[in-house]
Design a protein around this motif. Structure first.
Motif, PDB file in Angstrom:
ATOM      1  N   ILE A   7       4.630 -24.413 -55.780  1.00 29.10           N
ATOM      2  CA  ILE A   7       4.740 -23.051 -55.080  1.00 29.10           C
ATOM      3  C   ILE A   7       5.184 -22.749 -54.015  1.00 29.10           C
ATOM      4  CG2 ILE A   7       2.171 -21.534 -55.446  1.00 29.10           C
ATOM      5  CD1 ILE A   7       1.332 -23.231 -56.761  1.00 29.10           C
ATOM      6  N   GLN A   8       6.185 -21.250 -54.529  1.00 28.87           N
ATOM      7  CA  GLN A   8       7.081 -21.340 -52.946  1.00 28.87           C
ATOM      8  C   GLN A   8       5.856 -19.954 -52.323  1.00 28.87           C
ATOM      9  OE1 GLN A   8      11.225 -21.131 -52.420  1.00 28.87           O
ATOM     10  NE2 GLN A   8      11.197 -22.860 -53.916  1.00 28.87           N
ATOM     11  N   GLU A   9       6.186 -19.510 -50.943  1.00 31.66           N
ATOM     12  CA  GLU A   9       5.428 -18.327 -50.628  1.00 31.66           C
ATOM     13  C   GLU A   9       6.875 -17.473 -50.840  1.00 31.66           C
ATOM     14  OE1 GLU A   9       3.218 -16.477 -46.965  1.00 31.66           O
ATOM     15  OE2 GLU A   9       2.674 -18.701 -47.842  1.00 31.66           O
ATOM     16  N   LEU A  10       6.220 -15.882 -51.649  1.00 33.20           N
ATOM     17  CA  LEU A  10       7.065 -15.232 -51.382  1.00 33.20           C
ATOM     18  C   LEU A  10       7.350 -13.835 -49.667  1.00 33.20           C
ATOM     19  CD1 LEU A  10       9.685 -13.287 -53.347  1.00 33.20           C
ATOM     20  CD2 LEU A  10       7.008 -12.514 -53.595  1.00 33.20           C
ATOM     21  N   ASP A  11       7.955 -14.090 -49.282  1.00 35.47           N
ATOM     22  CA  ASP A  11       8.746 -13.228 -47.964  1.00 35.47           C
ATOM     23  C   ASP A  11       8.805 -11.868 -48.504  1.00 35.47           C
ATOM     24  OD1 ASP A  11       8.507 -12.271 -45.593  1.00 35.47           O
ATOM     25  OD2 ASP A  11      10.029 -13.279 -45.030  1.00 35.47           O
ATOM     26  N   LEU A  12       8.292 -11.007 -49.341  1.00 34.93           N
ATOM     27  CA  LEU A  12       8.644  -9.548 -49.843  1.00 34.93           C
ATOM     28  C   LEU A  12       7.605  -8.532 -49.656  1.00 34.93           C
ATOM     29  CD1 LEU A  12      10.720  -8.118 -51.384  1.00 34.93           C
ATOM     30  CD2 LEU A  12       9.756  -8.895 -53.182  1.00 34.93           C
ATOM     31  N   ASP A  13       7.143  -7.345 -48.989  1.00 40.55           N
ATOM     32  CA  ASP A  13       6.859  -6.205 -48.803  1.00 40.55           C
ATOM     33  C   ASP A  13       6.876  -4.969 -49.850  1.00 40.55           C
ATOM     34  OD1 ASP A  13       5.678  -7.425 -46.874  1.00 40.55           O
ATOM     35  OD2 ASP A  13       6.981  -6.118 -45.053  1.00 40.55           O
ATOM     36  N   ILE A  14       5.830  -5.079 -50.194  1.00 42.68           N
ATOM     37  CA  ILE A  14       5.474  -3.881 -51.595  1.00 42.68           C
ATOM     38  C   ILE A  14       6.904  -2.502 -50.757  1.00 42.68           C
ATOM     39  CG2 ILE A  14       3.160  -3.002 -50.398  1.00 42.68           C
ATOM     40  CD1 ILE A  14       4.149  -3.494 -54.188  1.00 42.68           C
ATOM     41  N   GLU A  15       6.460  -2.287 -49.717  1.00 41.74           N
ATOM     42  CA  GLU A  15       6.657  -1.340 -48.651  1.00 41.74           C
ATOM     43  C   GLU A  15       9.060  -1.649 -49.417  1.00 41.74           C
ATOM     44  OE1 GLU A  15       5.229  -2.595 -46.611  1.00 41.74           O
ATOM     45  OE2 GLU A  15       3.391  -1.869 -47.366  1.00 41.74           O
ATOM     46  N   CYS A  16       9.119  -2.215 -49.532  1.00 36.62           N
ATOM     47  CA  CYS A  16      10.660  -2.691 -49.825  1.00 36.62           C
ATOM     48  C   CYS A  16      10.902  -1.924 -51.112  1.00 36.62           C
ATOM     49  CB  CYS A  16      10.447  -3.972 -49.535  1.00 36.62           C
ATOM     50  SG  CYS A  16      10.399  -4.658 -47.895  1.00 36.62           S
ATOM     51  N   ILE A  17      10.116  -2.117 -51.968  1.00 37.26           N
ATOM     52  CA  ILE A  17      10.813  -1.782 -53.386  1.00 37.26           C
ATOM     53  C   ILE A  17      10.171  -0.416 -53.919  1.00 37.26           C
ATOM     54  CG2 ILE A  17      10.754  -4.213 -54.332  1.00 37.26           C
ATOM     55  CD1 ILE A  17       8.146  -4.685 -55.481  1.00 37.26           C
ATOM     56  N   GLU A  18       9.636   0.546 -52.663  1.00 42.18           N
ATOM     57  CA  GLU A  18       9.111   2.065 -53.483  1.00 42.18           C
ATOM     58  C   GLU A  18      10.350   2.338 -52.236  1.00 42.18           C
ATOM     59  OE1 GLU A  18       6.726   2.255 -54.342  1.00 42.18           O
ATOM     60  OE2 GLU A  18       4.948   0.801 -54.828  1.00 42.18           O
ATOM     61  N   LYS A  19      10.660   3.864 -53.261  1.00 44.10           N
ATOM     62  CA  LYS A  19      10.968   5.130 -52.415  1.00 44.10           C
ATOM     63  C   LYS A  19      11.103   5.572 -51.226  1.00 44.10           C
ATOM     64  CE  LYS A  19      12.842   6.866 -57.046  1.00 44.10           C
ATOM     65  NZ  LYS A  19      12.540   7.279 -58.019  1.00 44.10           N
ATOM     66  N   ALA A  20       9.445   5.652 -50.931  1.00 41.22           N
ATOM     67  CA  ALA A  20       9.412   5.856 -49.312  1.00 41.22           C
ATOM     68  C   ALA A  20       9.120   7.295 -48.533  1.00 41.22           C
ATOM     69  CB  ALA A  20       9.928   5.297 -48.558  1.00 41.22           C
ATOM     70  N   GLY A  21       9.938   7.868 -50.034  1.00 43.32           N
ATOM     71  CA  GLY A  21       9.866   9.272 -49.365  1.00 43.32           C
ATOM     72  C   GLY A  21      11.172   9.747 -49.984  1.00 43.32           C
ATOM     73  N   LEU A  42       7.710  -3.896 -65.636  1.00 45.45           N
ATOM     74  CA  LEU A  42       9.600  -2.894 -66.175  1.00 45.45           C
ATOM     75  C   LEU A  42       9.621  -1.685 -65.910  1.00 45.45           C
ATOM     76  CD1 LEU A  42       8.083  -3.296 -69.946  1.00 45.45           C
ATOM     77  CD2 LEU A  42       8.979  -4.757 -68.327  1.00 45.45           C
ATOM     78  N   LYS A  43       8.887  -1.197 -64.887  1.00 42.86           N
ATOM     79  CA  LYS A  43       9.446   0.257 -64.285  1.00 42.86           C
ATOM     80  C   LYS A  43       9.955  -0.325 -62.828  1.00 42.86           C
ATOM     81  CE  LYS A  43       6.936   3.362 -65.949  1.00 42.86           C
ATOM     82  NZ  LYS A  43       5.484   4.894 -65.233  1.00 42.86           N
ATOM     83  N   ARG A  44       9.514  -1.642 -62.618  1.00 41.63           N
ATOM     84  CA  ARG A  44       9.987  -2.047 -61.234  1.00 41.63           C
ATOM     85  C   ARG A  44      11.470  -2.893 -61.022  1.00 41.63           C
ATOM     86  NH1 ARG A  44       7.553  -0.684 -56.866  1.00 41.63           N
ATOM     87  NH2 ARG A  44       4.853  -0.973 -56.837  1.00 41.63           N
ATOM     88  N   LEU A  45      11.518  -3.562 -62.839  1.00 43.31           N
ATOM     89  CA  LEU A  45      13.061  -4.206 -63.359  1.00 43.31           C
ATOM     90  C   LEU A  45      14.111  -3.248 -63.952  1.00 43.31           C
ATOM     91  CD1 LEU A  45      11.380  -7.522 -64.851  1.00 43.31           C
ATOM     92  CD2 LEU A  45      12.177  -7.182 -62.109  1.00 43.31           C
ATOM     93  N   GLU A  46      13.786  -1.977 -63.896  1.00 42.79           N
ATOM     94  CA  GLU A  46      14.601  -0.949 -64.888  1.00 42.79           C
ATOM     95  C   GLU A  46      15.675  -0.768 -64.102  1.00 42.79           C
ATOM     96  OE1 GLU A  46      12.810   2.946 -65.741  1.00 42.79           O
ATOM     97  OE2 GLU A  46      13.446   2.541 -67.769  1.00 42.79           O
ATOM     98  N   PHE A  93      16.187   5.373 -54.862  1.00 42.87           N
ATOM     99  CA  PHE A  93      16.464   3.991 -54.290  1.00 42.87           C
ATOM    100  C   PHE A  93      18.007   4.289 -53.256  1.00 42.87           C
ATOM    101  CE2 PHE A  93      13.465   2.484 -57.191  1.00 42.87           C
ATOM    102  CZ  PHE A  93      12.485   2.105 -56.038  1.00 42.87           C
ATOM    103  N   MET A  94      19.278   4.441 -54.237  1.00 40.94           N
ATOM    104  CA  MET A  94      20.236   4.356 -53.764  1.00 40.94           C
ATOM    105  C   MET A  94      20.484   5.267 -51.876  1.00 40.94           C
ATOM    106  SD  MET A  94      24.418   5.288 -55.129  1.00 40.94           S
ATOM    107  CE  MET A  94      25.733   5.367 -53.557  1.00 40.94           C
ATOM    108  N   GLN A  95      19.442   6.662 -52.217  1.00 41.98           N
ATOM    109  CA  GLN A  95      19.708   7.300 -50.983  1.00 41.98           C
ATOM    110  C   GLN A  95      19.052   6.176 -49.839  1.00 41.98           C
ATOM    111  OE1 GLN A  95      17.443  10.695 -50.931  1.00 41.98           O
ATOM    112  NE2 GLN A  95      18.163  11.666 -49.497  1.00 41.98           N
ATOM    113  N   LYS A  96      18.459   6.007 -50.456  1.00 40.81           N
ATOM    114  CA  LYS A  96      17.170   5.406 -49.273  1.00 40.81           C
ATOM    115  C   LYS A  96      17.818   3.928 -48.432  1.00 40.81           C
ATOM    116  CE  LYS A  96      12.877   2.126 -49.248  1.00 40.81           C
ATOM    117  NZ  LYS A  96      12.781   0.703 -49.963  1.00 40.81           N
ATOM    118  N   GLU A  97      18.584   3.430 -50.064  1.00 41.56           N
ATOM    119  CA  GLU A  97      19.082   1.995 -49.433  1.00 41.56           C
ATOM    120  C   GLU A  97      20.524   2.611 -48.544  1.00 41.56           C
ATOM    121  OE1 GLU A  97      19.713   0.498 -53.195  1.00 41.56           O
ATOM    122  OE2 GLU A  97      17.129   0.418 -53.168  1.00 41.56           O
TER     123      GLU A  97
END
Ligand code: M6R
Length: 612
Positions: A236-250, A21-25, A254-258
């Motif tokens: 079933i499809q293979e998802l091409d998405l890395d967990i790092e892409c959805i973290e704030k990475a320091g 839910l936090k990821r979908l917030e 998120f807006m600033q990161k983006e």
């Protein structure tokens, strides 16, 4: 709008659902709730953020390996504990969470009331659906799955739905019509969510539910059907998405990161499509509609919000470079005004999420009218990408901040490539000019790196103007949409009223607003309108307005006139939307942070607008 998460397996469901839910917030954040299968079904709901729900639940029994959770963006009924999802039917048999709108909910409500003593505790459309399912279940003596199917056959509107039944507590029933739903396939476990971001850390095996499909999921089995009871084979499809892409990475937000990711996201967007040596554009995603594009008399762009602004940039570029007439339409207007669509029209639907309800409806309308429809979307596998005839993905990576930034520049990159590609095919563009613009496009990531180095300057100006109640953004030609985008960024995250205008229009009204308290942000880089924009700056200064100008590096003329300048490296005017927007993004970002606004989750907004 609204995020939904479900888990069924052998692990504790609560942390998986809360984390999801936090990821979908970003989809909604006015209240949240969770239901867990224990000895019966328990549910906890709370107005506010997912963190409030987590806090509220921490003293409660949160055990259980099957559960569903929801983060809400209110449509029917104000955000409060009662209206928060899940909703349980009156006799307690069914507990559901829902993303979408049940359009005929008042008539369903009336019908239920006439048939018995069904009363709703909340003001939501969702509770009616829970009661309707229960009514069918009790009256027809059918399985939970069949009750859901029968109930949904009476529903008009959009839904992504997860259902728990107290009599069949070992399963989750999921159904979709118009609102996205994906299923992650693990080992003896399944994850359900509105999009793949809550799932990616557990599995990369994904099933996308289509409209009018229903899945019945237990720990070891998934059965997929249409709502008309036809059995389907899950793909079933293979998802091409890395967990790092959805973290704030320091980064703080998120807006600033983006914003800071844009050199990379633009590179990713033209990778494999624009070559430097020799300068060439390849848009493989368009090849199967090439004959239609070659014959197109007109291009119609449909989009909303920031994507609509990108479409306007595309209009300037495609008309000028490829000489094809372009009309840019708000999808919400287009879909309802009986537009003239001809078989030789090509419609381009632009959408970061690929789920925006109005844009999706515009796509369907255009397809039904016989037009060829191309998608420019960011989210792989999203509804628009699956309903269009062809498409070019913007490879911006997940955009989590509600305010769109890197998606905009990726969309503009795609549209610029399209303009060049079509210009060459139609022989409207001299080879030299074509190659020159591709080379310039290649330089954009480096130019943006340079612009990002001035972050302190944007922060300084933000400090000076953070309390201004209003602001005006001006630009001309292809930079007019950038003014609109700058104004949208400012208003949506800082709640400062901001208007974007073509600079020359200022004299026709907005100039009356200018006084010593009005910041006027003018995009004034060197191009064919430069002298005219300089005149516009003088007009603002003559009325004591405060001018913040985005200028080409080394511009000494405007530096004398303006109160502040943000320098961007000089580039071709067709490339300038990609550079000039960056200082405006950062200005809004800093103003919003200084005003203590919730930058990533601005009030009243949601990232993915799946209701009209
Ligand atoms: O996902 P989409 O690109 O279709 O979304 C369209 C708009 O809802 C979106 O751009 C919205 O305007 C953003 N909040 C702008 O920052």
């Amino acid at each position: 709008m609204c995020g939904i998460v479900g888990y069924i397996g052998n692990k504790e469901a609560f942390p998986i659902i809360i984390n999801g839910l936090k990821r979908l917030e970003y989809r909604g954040y006015d209240s949240a709730g969770i239901a867990l299968v224990q000895n019966g079904i328990v549910q906890y709901k709370k107005q506010g953020k997912v963190a409030d729900l987590e806090q509220f639940s921490c003293t409660k029994n949160t055990s259980g390996s099957i559960g569903i959770g929801h983060t809400r963006w209110a449509t029917h009924g104000e955000p409060n504990d009662v209206n928060a999802h899940p909703h349980t039917s009156m006799h307690g048999k069914f507990t559901i969470i829902h993303n979408g709108i049940i359009e005929n909910y008042s008539s369903l409500c009336r019908q239920l009331a006439e048939r018995g003593a069904y009363k709703c505790a909340s003001e939501t459309d969702t509770e009616i659906l829970a009661n309707l399912i229960e009514y069918v279940y009790e009256k027809e003596h059918v399985s939970a799955e069949k009750a859901v199917r029968i109930a949904l056959s009476q529903v008009e509107g959009a839904y992504g739905l997860l259902v728990l039944c107290a009599d069949e507590p070992d399963k989750i029933i999921a159904a979709r019509n118009g609102s996205p739903l994906v299923i992650g396939v693990g080992n003896g476990e399944y994850f359900l969510a509105s999009d793949a971001t809550p799932i990616v850390e557990y599995t990369n095996r994904i099933i996308y539910l289509n409209d009018k499909e229903i899945a019945v999921i237990s720990k070891h089995e998934l059965s997929l059907k249409t709502l008309f009871n036809d059995t389907l084979t899950p793909i079933i499809q293979e998802l091409d998405l890395d967990i790092e892409c959805i973290e704030k990475a320091g980064f703080d937000h998120f807006m600033q990161k983006e914003i800071f990711e844009q050199p990379k996201s633009i590179t990713d967007t033209f990778r494999g499509r624009a070559s430097k040596n020799p300068p060439e554009i390849y848009l493989g995603g368009l090849y199967n509609v090439m004959d239609k594009l070659d014959k197109a008399d007109r291009i119609i762009v449909v989009a909303c919000g920031t994507s609509w602004h990108a479409g306007l940039v595309g209009e300037y570029a495609i008309e000028e470079l490829a000489r094809i007439p372009v009309e840019v339409e708000y999808a919400s207007e287009f879909r309802y005004r009986n537009p003239i669509i001809r078989a030789n029209d090509v419609v381009i639907a632009i959408s970061q999420s690929g789920e925006t309800a109005d844009t999706l409806a515009a796509v369907r309308l255009a397809k039904n009218a016989g037009a060829t429809v191309i998608g420019v979307c960011n989210v792989v596998g999203s509804s628009i990408t699956r309903e269009t005839d062809a498409g070019v993905y913007t490879h911006a990576g997940p955009e989590i901040g509600v305010a769109s930034t890197k998606a905009f520049t990726a969309q503009v990159t795609v549209l610029t490539m399209m303009a060049l590609f079509l210009g060459k095919r139609r022989k409207e563009l001299a080879t030299e000019r074509y190659e020159e613009l591709i080379t310039e496009l290649y330089n954009v990531p480096a130019l943006i790196e340079e612009i990002l180095l001035d972050n302190e300057k944007y922060l300084h100006v933000a400090r000076l103007y953070k309390d201004a109640p209003n602001s005006i953004y001006l630009g001309r030609g292809i930079l007019f949409p950038v003014a609109l985008e700058g104004a949208l960024k400012m208003k949506e995250i800082s709640y400062i009223h901001a208007e974007g205008y073509p600079a020359a229009e200022m004299k026709h009204g907005p100039i009356a607003l200018i006084d010593e308290n009005m910041p006027v942000i003018i995009i004034a880089t060197k191009d064919k309108s430069y002298d005219k924009v300089v005149s516009n700056i003088q007009e603002v200064k003559a009325r004591k307005g405060k001018v913040i100008a985005v200028v080409s590096k080394g511009d000494t003329v405007i530096a004398q006139l303006a109160d502040h300048v943000f320098e961007v490296p000089e580039c071709d005017s067709f490339i300038a939307p990609l550079t000039t927007v960056v200082p405006l993004q950062l200005l809004s970002y800093h103003v919003a942070v200084l005003r203590a606004c919730n930058v990533d989750q601005p009030r009243n907004l949601a990232k993915s607008v799946t209701v009209e």
